[in-house]
Design an enzyme around this catalytic site. Structure first.
Site, PDB file in Angstrom:
ATOM      1  N   SER A  65       0.823  -1.146  -0.048  1.00  0.00           N
ATOM      2  CA  SER A  65       0.207   0.015  -0.023  1.00  0.00           C
ATOM      3  C   SER A  65       0.843   1.462   0.144  1.00  0.00           C
ATOM      4  O   SER A  65       0.218   2.369  -0.167  1.00  0.00           O
ATOM      5  CB  SER A  65      -0.910  -0.125   1.320  1.00  0.00           C
ATOM      6  OG  SER A  65      -2.067  -0.874   0.988  1.00  0.00           O
ATOM      7  N   LYS A  68       0.034   3.394  -2.816  1.00  0.00           N
ATOM      8  CA  LYS A  68      -1.001   4.397  -3.059  1.00  0.00           C
ATOM      9  C   LYS A  68      -0.514   5.722  -2.931  1.00  0.00           C
ATOM     10  O   LYS A  68      -1.353   6.586  -3.364  1.00  0.00           O
ATOM     11  CB  LYS A  68      -2.080   4.026  -1.739  1.00  0.00           C
ATOM     12  CG  LYS A  68      -2.527   2.573  -1.703  1.00  0.00           C
ATOM     13  CD  LYS A  68      -3.244   2.194  -0.585  1.00  0.00           C
ATOM     14  CE  LYS A  68      -4.085   0.568  -0.514  1.00  0.00           C
ATOM     15  NZ  LYS A  68      -4.442   0.169   0.576  1.00  0.00           N
ATOM     16  N   TYR A 190      -4.920  -2.407  -9.686  1.00  0.00           N
ATOM     17  CA  TYR A 190      -4.494  -2.287  -8.082  1.00  0.00           C
ATOM     18  C   TYR A 190      -3.419  -3.369  -7.878  1.00  0.00           C
ATOM     19  O   TYR A 190      -2.494  -3.039  -6.929  1.00  0.00           O
ATOM     20  CB  TYR A 190      -5.645  -2.229  -7.344  1.00  0.00           C
ATOM     21  CG  TYR A 190      -5.638  -2.360  -5.934  1.00  0.00           C
ATOM     22  CD1 TYR A 190      -5.198  -1.286  -5.058  1.00  0.00           C
ATOM     23  CD2 TYR A 190      -5.873  -3.611  -5.245  1.00  0.00           C
ATOM     24  CE1 TYR A 190      -5.116  -1.285  -3.776  1.00  0.00           C
ATOM     25  CE2 TYR A 190      -5.599  -3.766  -3.706  1.00  0.00           C
ATOM     26  CZ  TYR A 190      -5.220  -2.736  -3.114  1.00  0.00           C
ATOM     27  OH  TYR A 190      -5.018  -2.649  -1.770  1.00  0.00           O
ATOM     28  N   TYR A 242      -3.788   3.746   8.344  1.00  0.00           N
ATOM     29  CA  TYR A 242      -5.193   3.167   8.617  1.00  0.00           C
ATOM     30  C   TYR A 242      -5.934   3.302  10.016  1.00  0.00           C
ATOM     31  O   TYR A 242      -5.399   4.664  10.651  1.00  0.00           O
ATOM     32  CB  TYR A 242      -5.116   1.696   8.238  1.00  0.00           C
ATOM     33  CG  TYR A 242      -4.692   1.241   7.083  1.00  0.00           C
ATOM     34  CD1 TYR A 242      -5.059   1.853   5.637  1.00  0.00           C
ATOM     35  CD2 TYR A 242      -3.608   0.346   6.979  1.00  0.00           C
ATOM     36  CE1 TYR A 242      -4.627   1.456   4.586  1.00  0.00           C
ATOM     37  CE2 TYR A 242      -3.037   0.103   5.693  1.00  0.00           C
ATOM     38  CZ  TYR A 242      -3.592   0.450   4.643  1.00  0.00           C
ATOM     39  OH  TYR A 242      -3.199   0.293   3.533  1.00  0.00           O
ATOM     40  N   VAL A 260       1.469  -3.815   4.024  1.00  0.00           N
ATOM     41  CA  VAL A 260       1.435  -5.077   4.402  1.00  0.00           C
ATOM     42  C   VAL A 260       2.664  -6.072   4.360  1.00  0.00           C
ATOM     43  O   VAL A 260       2.747  -6.866   4.764  1.00  0.00           O
ATOM     44  CB  VAL A 260       0.331  -5.802   4.338  1.00  0.00           C
ATOM     45  CG1 VAL A 260      -1.102  -4.956   4.884  1.00  0.00           C
ATOM     46  CG2 VAL A 260      -0.247  -6.165   2.881  1.00  0.00           C
TER      47      VAL A 260
HETATM   48  N1  GLU Z   1      -2.473  -5.500  -1.211  1.00  0.00           N
HETATM   49  C1  GLU Z   1      -3.003  -5.385   0.135  1.00  0.00           C
HETATM   50  C2  GLU Z   1      -4.316  -5.395  -0.043  1.00  0.00           C
HETATM   51  O1  GLU Z   1      -5.042  -5.025  -0.851  1.00  0.00           O
HETATM   52  C3  GLU Z   1      -2.633  -3.930   0.405  1.00  0.00           C
HETATM   53  C4  GLU Z   1      -2.948  -3.756   1.890  1.00  0.00           C
HETATM   54  C5  GLU Z   1      -1.723  -2.849   2.578  1.00  0.00           C
HETATM   55  O2  GLU Z   1      -0.485  -2.869   2.088  1.00  0.00           O
HETATM   56  O3  GLU Z   1      -2.079  -2.297   3.549  1.00  0.00           O
HETATM   57  O4  GLU Z   1      -5.029  -6.183   0.896  1.00  0.00           O
END
Ligand code: GLU
Length: 306
Positions: A65, A68, A190, A242, A260
């Site tokens: 993420s 993002k 994504y 988050y 993650v």
């Molecule tokens: N590819 C992971 C998902 O969609 C990203 C989540 C993350 O890195 O926080 O669940």
């Protein structure tokens, strides 16, 4: 500020090694489940052009993420303020992959960093660019000044095979009319962006433009306006981790973004960017060692944006 970052990194590394074994590697993406949990690196890149590293700082890992921030930047460049009619800018207070708010808030995600928000941003990129994946990888290469940065297709495919929640989110948003392109096309962008492989130094370099008023320090070109860069930093501050964002603001006190894969990037405006990578996560999906290492970094240096 010319702290002895080499010495500080050494101290942080030694003081946090004992936390190995306390977190869990993300297992819900099959290709991530097999990552060696003992890997650990930190890199700092300053605006003065100095870099400092320790541990596995040059080993590429799945940035997940953290990507993002790159896609949000591309969408913000393209849509400017119109972006905020597609996605909000409030903390969600929920897990990154929660579906609950999305139903009650009519398919408009709370912010661009929860998965639903990043999926809307991916949808915006598909509408705007003929080849959004090429755009994303080139952007990551330009920001990190590393032409070898690339997607890990096997990882993207592995996530697709297990990506039921992300598929559910895009389908739910499609039912509200807030996704404009094909569901599979959005998921494909994504999953690929999440599979980008970069190392700690690449990421510290790539985030430096956000510490530099939106200007790419590698070529002096403006990526975002100063005001737009401030907004992305503000979003990282309130939603970048988050439902760990409050804890991160409390203990670290810098804008940051987690993934993650175990990476966390944080920055100090007008000074530097720092990336920590240690794959074992806490229960909210942030790198357990990464959180502590960054806390120690701001404590030992006395740096804070507050
Ligand atoms: N590819 C992971 C998902 O969609 C990203 C989540 C993350 O890195 O926080 O669940």
């Amino acid at each position: 500020m010319n702290a002895d970052y080499s010495q500080i990194l050494k101290e942080i590394y030694e003081e946090t090694l004992e936390l190995q074994g306390q977190g869990r590697v993300a297992a819900y993406i099959p290709a991530l489940a097999g990552v060696n949990p003992k890997q650990y690196g930190i890199a700092i890149q300053t605006l003065q052009g100095e870099s400092f590293q320790i541990g596995d700082a040059l080993l590429p890992f799945s940035i997940q993420s953290i990507s993002k921030v790159f896609t949000l930047t591309l969408a913000f460049q393209t849509l400017d303020e119109a972006l905020w009619s597609r996605v909000g800018r409030e903390p969600s207070g929920n897990a990154f992959n929660s579906l609950i708010q999305l139903e009650t808030e009519h398919g408009i995600p709370r912010n661009p960093f929860i998965n639903a928000g990043a999926l809307v941003v991916a949808d915006c990129l598909i509408s705007h660019f003929p080849n959004p994946l090429a755009e994303i990888v080139q952007f990551a290469r330009k920001l990190s000044d590393n032409p070898t940065v690339n997607f890990n297709t096997a990882l993207a495919n592995s996530e697709r095979e297990a990506g039921f929640r992300n598929a559910a989110m895009v389908n739910l948003m499609k039912s509200f009319g807030t996704i404009h392109n094909e569901v599979n096309a959005v998921l494909d962008v994504y999953f690929h962006q999440c599979s980008l492989m970069m190392n700690c130094l690449d990421l510290a370099k790539a985030f430096l433009f956000l510490a530099n008023g939106g200007v790419n320090p590698w070529n002096g070109r403006s990526i975002l306006t100063g005001s737009q860069a401030k907004r992305i930093n503000a979003l990282m501050q309130v939603c970048g981790l988050y439902d760990d964002s409050g804890e991160f603001a409390f203990t670290v006190g810098l804008p940051g973004k987690s993934g993650v894969g175990g990476g966390i990037v944080a920055l100090i405006p007008n000074s530097l960017a720092i990336c920590v990578w240690a794959p074992e996560l806490n229960e909210r999906g942030s790198s357990l060692i990464g959180m502590k290492a960054l806390e120690l970094f701001t404590t030992k240096t006395g740096i804070s944006i507050f």
